[in-house]
Design a protein around this motif. Structure first.
Motif, mmCIF file in Angstrom:
data_model
loop_
_atom_site.group_PDB
_atom_site.id
_atom_site.type_symbol
_atom_site.label_atom_id
_atom_site.label_comp_id
_atom_site.label_asym_id
_atom_site.label_seq_id
_atom_site.Cartn_x
_atom_site.Cartn_y
_atom_site.Cartn_z
ATOM 1 N N GLU A 76 -10.535 3.788 -17.122
ATOM 2 C CA GLU A 76 -9.287 3.232 -17.635
ATOM 3 C C GLU A 76 -8.461 4.295 -18.340
ATOM 4 O OE1 GLU A 76 -9.947 -0.149 -20.069
ATOM 5 O OE2 GLU A 76 -10.681 -1.421 -18.433
ATOM 6 N N CYS A 77 -9.129 5.186 -19.077
ATOM 7 C CA CYS A 77 -8.404 6.276 -19.746
ATOM 8 C C CYS A 77 -7.853 7.261 -18.727
ATOM 9 C CB CYS A 77 -9.312 6.989 -20.744
ATOM 10 S SG CYS A 77 -9.594 6.066 -22.267
ATOM 11 N N GLY A 78 -8.643 7.518 -17.675
ATOM 12 C CA GLY A 78 -8.160 8.400 -16.624
ATOM 13 C C GLY A 78 -6.921 7.846 -15.946
ATOM 14 N N ASP A 79 -6.957 6.536 -15.660
ATOM 15 C CA ASP A 79 -5.790 5.896 -15.046
ATOM 16 C C ASP A 79 -4.594 5.905 -15.993
ATOM 17 O OD1 ASP A 79 -7.230 5.427 -12.767
ATOM 18 O OD2 ASP A 79 -7.532 3.276 -13.139
ATOM 19 N N GLU A 80 -4.862 5.696 -17.290
ATOM 20 C CA GLU A 80 -3.779 5.721 -18.272
ATOM 21 C C GLU A 80 -3.122 7.091 -18.325
ATOM 22 O OE1 GLU A 80 -3.018 4.811 -23.042
ATOM 23 O OE2 GLU A 80 -5.006 4.469 -22.136
ATOM 24 N N LEU A 81 -3.952 8.137 -18.261
ATOM 25 C CA LEU A 81 -3.423 9.503 -18.250
ATOM 26 C C LEU A 81 -2.517 9.718 -17.039
ATOM 27 C CD1 LEU A 81 -3.318 12.474 -19.154
ATOM 28 C CD2 LEU A 81 -5.455 12.829 -17.884
ATOM 29 N N LEU A 82 -2.971 9.281 -15.867
ATOM 30 C CA LEU A 82 -2.158 9.440 -14.655
ATOM 31 C C LEU A 82 -0.861 8.638 -14.750
ATOM 32 C CD1 LEU A 82 -4.956 9.245 -11.923
ATOM 33 C CD2 LEU A 82 -3.725 11.287 -12.688
ATOM 34 N N ALA A 83 -0.933 7.421 -15.290
ATOM 35 C CA ALA A 83 0.265 6.589 -15.421
ATOM 36 C C ALA A 83 1.286 7.247 -16.344
ATOM 37 C CB ALA A 83 -0.109 5.209 -15.924
ATOM 38 N N VAL A 84 0.808 7.815 -17.463
ATOM 39 C CA VAL A 84 1.719 8.478 -18.402
ATOM 40 C C VAL A 84 2.368 9.693 -17.749
ATOM 41 C CG1 VAL A 84 1.842 9.804 -20.543
ATOM 42 C CG2 VAL A 84 0.551 7.666 -20.469
ATOM 43 N N GLY B 201 0.793 -1.216 0.000
ATOM 44 C CA GLY B 201 0.000 0.000 0.000
ATOM 45 C C GLY B 201 0.827 1.269 0.000
ATOM 46 N N LEU B 202 2.150 1.160 0.140
ATOM 47 C CA LEU B 202 2.997 2.344 0.141
ATOM 48 C C LEU B 202 3.273 2.833 -1.274
ATOM 49 C CD1 LEU B 202 5.547 1.400 2.936
ATOM 50 C CD2 LEU B 202 3.493 2.807 3.120
ATOM 51 N N LEU B 203 2.959 2.015 -2.277
ATOM 52 C CA LEU B 203 3.115 2.425 -3.677
ATOM 53 C C LEU B 203 1.746 2.484 -4.329
ATOM 54 C CD1 LEU B 203 6.214 0.342 -4.847
ATOM 55 C CD2 LEU B 203 6.162 2.715 -4.071
ATOM 56 N N ASP B 204 1.531 3.528 -5.108
ATOM 57 C CA ASP B 204 0.275 3.696 -5.814
ATOM 58 C C ASP B 204 0.168 2.660 -6.928
ATOM 59 O OD1 ASP B 204 -2.107 4.983 -6.810
ATOM 60 O OD2 ASP B 204 -0.841 5.745 -8.422
ATOM 61 N N PRO B 205 -0.902 1.856 -6.977
ATOM 62 C CA PRO B 205 -0.998 0.789 -7.975
ATOM 63 C C PRO B 205 -1.172 1.291 -9.405
ATOM 64 C CG PRO B 205 -3.032 0.941 -6.706
ATOM 65 C CD PRO B 205 -2.034 1.830 -6.040
ATOM 66 N N VAL B 206 -1.667 2.510 -9.582
ATOM 67 C CA VAL B 206 -1.899 3.042 -10.928
ATOM 68 C C VAL B 206 -0.603 3.542 -11.557
ATOM 69 C CG1 VAL B 206 -3.073 4.838 -12.276
ATOM 70 C CG2 VAL B 206 -4.305 3.619 -10.470
ATOM 71 N N THR B 207 0.179 4.310 -10.791
ATOM 72 C CA THR B 207 1.383 4.950 -11.341
ATOM 73 C C THR B 207 2.676 4.267 -10.934
ATOM 74 O OG1 THR B 207 1.576 6.432 -9.434
ATOM 75 C CG2 THR B 207 0.200 7.178 -11.280
ATOM 76 N N GLY B 208 2.632 3.426 -9.881
ATOM 77 C CA GLY B 208 3.851 2.822 -9.363
ATOM 78 C C GLY B 208 4.690 3.774 -8.537
ATOM 79 N N LEU B 209 4.164 4.981 -8.289
ATOM 80 C CA LEU B 209 4.902 5.984 -7.518
ATOM 81 C C LEU B 209 4.622 5.824 -6.026
ATOM 82 C CD1 LEU B 209 4.167 9.127 -9.741
ATOM 83 C CD2 LEU B 209 6.295 7.809 -9.646
ATOM 84 N N PRO B 210 5.488 6.384 -5.174
ATOM 85 C CA PRO B 210 5.193 6.377 -3.743
ATOM 86 C C PRO B 210 3.847 7.023 -3.439
ATOM 87 C CG PRO B 210 7.453 7.070 -4.129
ATOM 88 C CD PRO B 210 6.791 7.005 -5.482
ATOM 89 N N HIS B 211 3.167 6.488 -2.436
ATOM 90 C CA HIS B 211 1.910 7.061 -1.980
ATOM 91 C C HIS B 211 2.200 8.044 -0.837
ATOM 92 C CE1 HIS B 211 -2.241 6.984 -2.897
ATOM 93 N NE2 HIS B 211 -2.344 5.692 -3.136
ATOM 94 N N ARG B 212 1.163 8.518 -0.172
ATOM 95 C CA ARG B 212 1.306 9.616 0.793
ATOM 96 C C ARG B 212 2.233 9.287 1.954
ATOM 97 N NH1 ARG B 212 -3.336 13.357 0.448
ATOM 98 N NH2 ARG B 212 -3.077 13.832 2.651
#
Length: 271
Positions: free
Chosen positions: A177-185, A125-136
């Motif tokens: 799904e498109c919203g998540d794709e935008l955030l991932a990019v 849970g420490l990493l965001d599953p959509v972007t793979g970036l650290p979470h809060r």
């Protein structure tokens, strides 16, 4: 149906982690025994707001934890919960390290406490599953570490928040799904474009955060770099989007707390 305080006491009594329900002004409305144990307090201390002599609650940088009323206001502004590290000290010695999850419940604040030793089960849970970036949780830890380095070695810490405007419209028009794709990019673009020693994280919803260290000056240059990286065209779902951003930032030479940095960046973000 909304639970009253006595119902809350019954619901949380047997939970294996600490739970404290705070009112709008920070008063404790309900709490379980686990919370008192984790905080090193008696139930009476917890209920009345009194504290034993030389008992202190800090974040992991050594700064005093803000009042619950202030934390509640911050969580409400963010529109979602947050996680922060806590250190309980008695006579200057750390007796327990905790993770605190703060969850808004209308005008009330739910505080969930777990010992740091329980974290391995939650590590994913420490990493965001959509972007793979650290979470809060990791973001706040990185801000705290950066502020500590600025205090000891000099220099500046800058926190930049970049909010993607119109994300809800993208979700409604093209699907989540498109919203998540935008955030991932955007997350990939920011991580690749910022310096390797900068932290790029997903702050909440459609908001990214960047923590940067620099020798002098304000955070304006860092904020502009974030804007330039994120606002270019993005290919999503077979179409082209050009994200619009709101940017807020705050800088400190190490004298600010994590809470103060986040509040200052949020204030600029809202103007």
């Amino acid at each position: 149906m909304r639970l009253n305080e006595s119902d809350w006491d019954k619901q949380i009594a047997a939970l294996p982690f600490g739970v404290v329900l705070h009112g709008e002004r920070g008063a404790v409305l309900a709490a379980n025994a686990s919370a008192a144990t984790l905080l090193g307090l008696t139930a009476e201390h917890l209920r009345t707001g009194s504290r034993p002599p030389q008992w202190r609650l800090h974040d992991d940088t050594g700064a005093a934890v803000p009042a619950m009323a202030d934390l509640s206001a911050q969580v409400t502004r963010a529109g979602s919960g947050m996680t922060m590290p806590l250190v309980v000290t008695v006579q200057g010695a750390a007796i327990r390290r905790l993770w605190a999850d703060l969850v808004p419940d209308r005008e009330r604040l739910l505080l969930i406490l777990r010992p740091v030793s329980a974290e391995p089960a939650r590590a994913a849970g420490l990493l965001d599953p959509v972007t793979g970036l650290p979470h809060r949780a990791l973001l706040f830890d990185r801000i705290g570490q950066s502020l500590a380095r600025a205090r000891v070695h000099g220099g500046q810490t800058t926190l930049v928040l970049a909010d993607v405007r119109g994300l809800r419209a993208v979700n409604q028009a093209h699907g989540f799904e498109c919203g998540d794709e935008l955030l991932a990019v955007l997350g990939t673009r920011l991580r690749a474009g910022m310096r390797a020693d900068h932290t790029v994280a997903r702050y909440t919803g459609g908001t990214f955060a960047v923590v940067a260290e620099h020798a002098r000056g304000t955070g304006a240059a860092v904020a502009e770099s974030v804007r330039e990286l994120a606002q270019g065209r993005v290919l999503v779902g077979g179409g082209v989007l050009r994200p619009r951003l709101r940017i807020g930032w705050a800088s400190s030479g190490g004298d600010a707390t994590v809470h103060q940095m986040v509040c200052a960046a949020e204030d600029r973000l809202s103007h």
